[in-house]
Design a protein around this motif. Structure first.
Motif, PDB file in Angstrom:
ATOM      1  N   ALA A   1       0.830  -1.211   0.000  1.00 27.38           N
ATOM      2  CA  ALA A   1       0.000   0.000   0.000  1.00 27.38           C
ATOM      3  C   ALA A   1       0.862   1.258   0.000  1.00 27.38           C
ATOM      4  N   LYS A   2       2.033   1.208   0.574  1.00 30.58           N
ATOM      5  CA  LYS A   2       2.921   2.371   0.643  1.00 30.58           C
ATOM      6  C   LYS A   2       3.463   2.760  -0.731  1.00 30.58           C
ATOM      7  N   ARG A   3       3.384   1.868  -1.703  1.00 31.96           N
ATOM      8  CA  ARG A   3       3.855   2.203  -3.055  1.00 31.96           C
ATOM      9  C   ARG A   3       3.085   3.386  -3.628  1.00 31.96           C
ATOM     10  N   SER A   4       1.819   3.489  -3.309  1.00 33.15           N
ATOM     11  CA  SER A   4       1.014   4.564  -3.882  1.00 33.15           C
ATOM     12  C   SER A   4       0.898   5.785  -2.974  1.00 33.15           C
ATOM     13  N   LYS A   5       1.173   5.597  -1.681  1.00 33.91           N
ATOM     14  CA  LYS A   5       1.048   6.745  -0.760  1.00 33.91           C
ATOM     15  C   LYS A   5       2.038   6.564   0.390  1.00 33.91           C
ATOM     16  N   SER A   6       3.120   7.322   0.339  1.00 30.31           N
ATOM     17  CA  SER A   6       4.190   7.166   1.329  1.00 30.31           C
ATOM     18  C   SER A   6       3.938   7.924   2.631  1.00 30.31           C
ATOM     19  N   GLU A   7       2.911   8.738   2.661  1.00 30.13           N
ATOM     20  CA  GLU A   7       2.596   9.516   3.859  1.00 30.13           C
ATOM     21  C   GLU A   7       2.206   8.587   5.009  1.00 30.13           C
ATOM     22  N   CYS A   8       2.622   8.950   6.219  1.00 28.29           N
ATOM     23  CA  CYS A   8       2.310   8.147   7.400  1.00 28.29           C
ATOM     24  C   CYS A   8       1.133   8.751   8.142  1.00 28.29           C
ATOM     25  N   LYS A   9       0.030   8.032   8.124  1.00 30.53           N
ATOM     26  CA  LYS A   9      -1.154   8.426   8.884  1.00 30.53           C
ATOM     27  C   LYS A   9      -1.426   7.392   9.972  1.00 30.53           C
ATOM     28  N   THR A  10      -0.471   6.513  10.184  1.00 33.04           N
ATOM     29  CA  THR A  10      -0.614   5.389  11.103  1.00 33.04           C
ATOM     30  C   THR A  10      -0.132   5.769  12.493  1.00 33.04           C
ATOM     31  N   SER A  11      -0.781   5.245  13.507  1.00 33.02           N
ATOM     32  CA  SER A  11      -0.371   5.519  14.879  1.00 33.02           C
ATOM     33  C   SER A  11       0.947   4.802  15.198  1.00 33.02           C
ATOM     34  N   ASN A  12       1.638   5.305  16.203  1.00 35.06           N
ATOM     35  CA  ASN A  12       2.884   4.666  16.630  1.00 35.06           C
ATOM     36  C   ASN A  12       2.639   3.245  17.139  1.00 35.06           C
ATOM     37  N   GLN A  13       1.461   2.999  17.683  1.00 34.64           N
ATOM     38  CA  GLN A  13       1.126   1.659  18.155  1.00 34.64           C
ATOM     39  C   GLN A  13       1.123   0.659  16.985  1.00 34.64           C
ATOM     40  N   VAL A  14       0.546   1.045  15.868  1.00 30.83           N
ATOM     41  CA  VAL A  14       0.517   0.172  14.691  1.00 30.83           C
ATOM     42  C   VAL A  14       1.926   0.037  14.117  1.00 30.83           C
ATOM     43  N   LEU A  15       2.672   1.137  14.077  1.00 32.36           N
ATOM     44  CA  LEU A  15       4.059   1.074  13.593  1.00 32.36           C
ATOM     45  C   LEU A  15       4.872   0.109  14.452  1.00 32.36           C
ATOM     46  N   ASN A  16       4.639   0.138  15.759  1.00 33.98           N
ATOM     47  CA  ASN A  16       5.350  -0.791  16.656  1.00 33.98           C
ATOM     48  C   ASN A  16       5.015  -2.247  16.339  1.00 33.98           C
ATOM     49  N   ARG A  17       3.778  -2.513  15.968  1.00 29.34           N
ATOM     50  CA  ARG A  17       3.403  -3.892  15.596  1.00 29.34           C
ATOM     51  C   ARG A  17       4.141  -4.329  14.339  1.00 29.34           C
ATOM     52  N   TYR A  18       4.269  -3.428  13.346  1.00 30.65           N
ATOM     53  CA  TYR A  18       5.012  -3.766  12.130  1.00 30.65           C
ATOM     54  C   TYR A  18       6.485  -4.009  12.461  1.00 30.65           C
ATOM     55  N   ILE A  19       7.033  -3.195  13.343  1.00 33.05           N
ATOM     56  CA  ILE A  19       8.427  -3.369  13.756  1.00 33.05           C
ATOM     57  C   ILE A  19       8.618  -4.732  14.402  1.00 33.05           C
ATOM     58  N   GLU A  20       7.725  -5.098  15.306  1.00 29.84           N
ATOM     59  CA  GLU A  20       7.818  -6.406  15.976  1.00 29.84           C
ATOM     60  C   GLU A  20       7.690  -7.558  14.980  1.00 29.84           C
ATOM     61  N   THR A  21       6.833  -7.415  14.009  1.00 31.02           N
ATOM     62  CA  THR A  21       6.674  -8.460  12.986  1.00 31.02           C
ATOM     63  C   THR A  21       7.958  -8.615  12.179  1.00 31.02           C
ATOM     64  N   ILE A  22       8.555  -7.504  11.783  1.00 27.05           N
ATOM     65  CA  ILE A  22       9.809  -7.579  11.014  1.00 27.05           C
ATOM     66  C   ILE A  22      10.909  -8.212  11.848  1.00 27.05           C
ATOM     67  N   LYS A  23      10.952  -7.902  13.131  1.00 23.69           N
ATOM     68  CA  LYS A  23      11.968  -8.499  14.001  1.00 23.69           C
ATOM     69  C   LYS A  23      11.794 -10.011  14.120  1.00 23.69           C
ATOM     70  N   ARG A  24      10.578 -10.501  13.920  1.00 18.89           N
ATOM     71  CA  ARG A  24      10.312 -11.940  14.000  1.00 18.89           C
ATOM     72  C   ARG A  24      10.668 -12.672  12.710  1.00 18.89           C
ATOM     73  N   ILE A  25      11.032 -11.953  11.664  1.00 17.68           N
ATOM     74  CA  ILE A  25      11.333 -12.588  10.379  1.00 17.68           C
ATOM     75  C   ILE A  25      12.484 -13.578  10.520  1.00 17.68           C
ATOM     76  N   ASP A  26      13.538 -13.206  11.264  1.00 21.32           N
ATOM     77  CA  ASP A  26      14.697 -14.066  11.520  1.00 21.32           C
ATOM     78  C   ASP A  26      15.009 -14.996  10.358  1.00 21.32           C
ATOM     79  N   ASP A  27      14.967 -16.288  10.610  1.00 21.73           N
ATOM     80  CA  ASP A  27      15.295 -17.285   9.593  1.00 21.73           C
ATOM     81  C   ASP A  27      14.060 -17.814   8.888  1.00 21.73           C
TER      82      ASP A  27
END
Length: 124
Positions: free
Chosen positions: A33-59
């Motif tokens: 979705a960010k390909r068409s709109k790079s603006e951030c309208k998302t709360s920090n709480q949601v951003l934190n969830r994405y961060i945690e998901t990326i950290k779980r990518i590991d192997d």
């Protein structure tokens, strides 16, 4: 009888479990979705969830794909800590100077998870 044959199968299933998790699918949808709109309208709480998901990518994903998500992780942390009134992501922007997220790597993986990522990494 020590279970060593079973370990390989469990590791294989673990990767599939993460790839099919709701959190990972939400992250993938958000990244596209960010390909068409790079603006951030998302709360920090949601951003934190994405961060945690990326950290779980590991192997759970191939190295080339993890490297692409590292770009997203870095940008997420930068935007999350930005207190300005206009926040924007750069991983999704097209630029000759910016090493942006390679959507083709993600798309190839999702459509064909058995692709040779070692060869792909050499070509990029």
């Amino acid at each position: 009888m020590d279970g060593s044959l079973y370990e390989k199968e469990v590791a294989h299933l673990k990767g599939k479990t993460f790839k099919n998790s709701t959190e990972f699918l939400q992250l993938v949808a958000w990244v596209f979705a960010k390909r068409s709109k790079s603006e951030c309208k998302t709360s920090n709480q949601v951003l934190n969830r994405y961060i945690e998901t990326i950290k779980r990518i590991d192997d759970n994903l191939p190295l080339k794909l993890r490297e692409e998500f590292d770009k997203v992780l870095f940008d997420l942390m930068k935007v999350r800590n930005d207190d300005s009134s206009y926040r924007s992501f750069s991983f999704c922007k097209h630029s000759f100077t910016n090493k942006n997220f390679d959507y083709q790597v993600l798309e190839d993986y999702l459509l064909n998870p058995t692709i040779d990522y070692i060869g792909l990494a050499k070509n990029k």
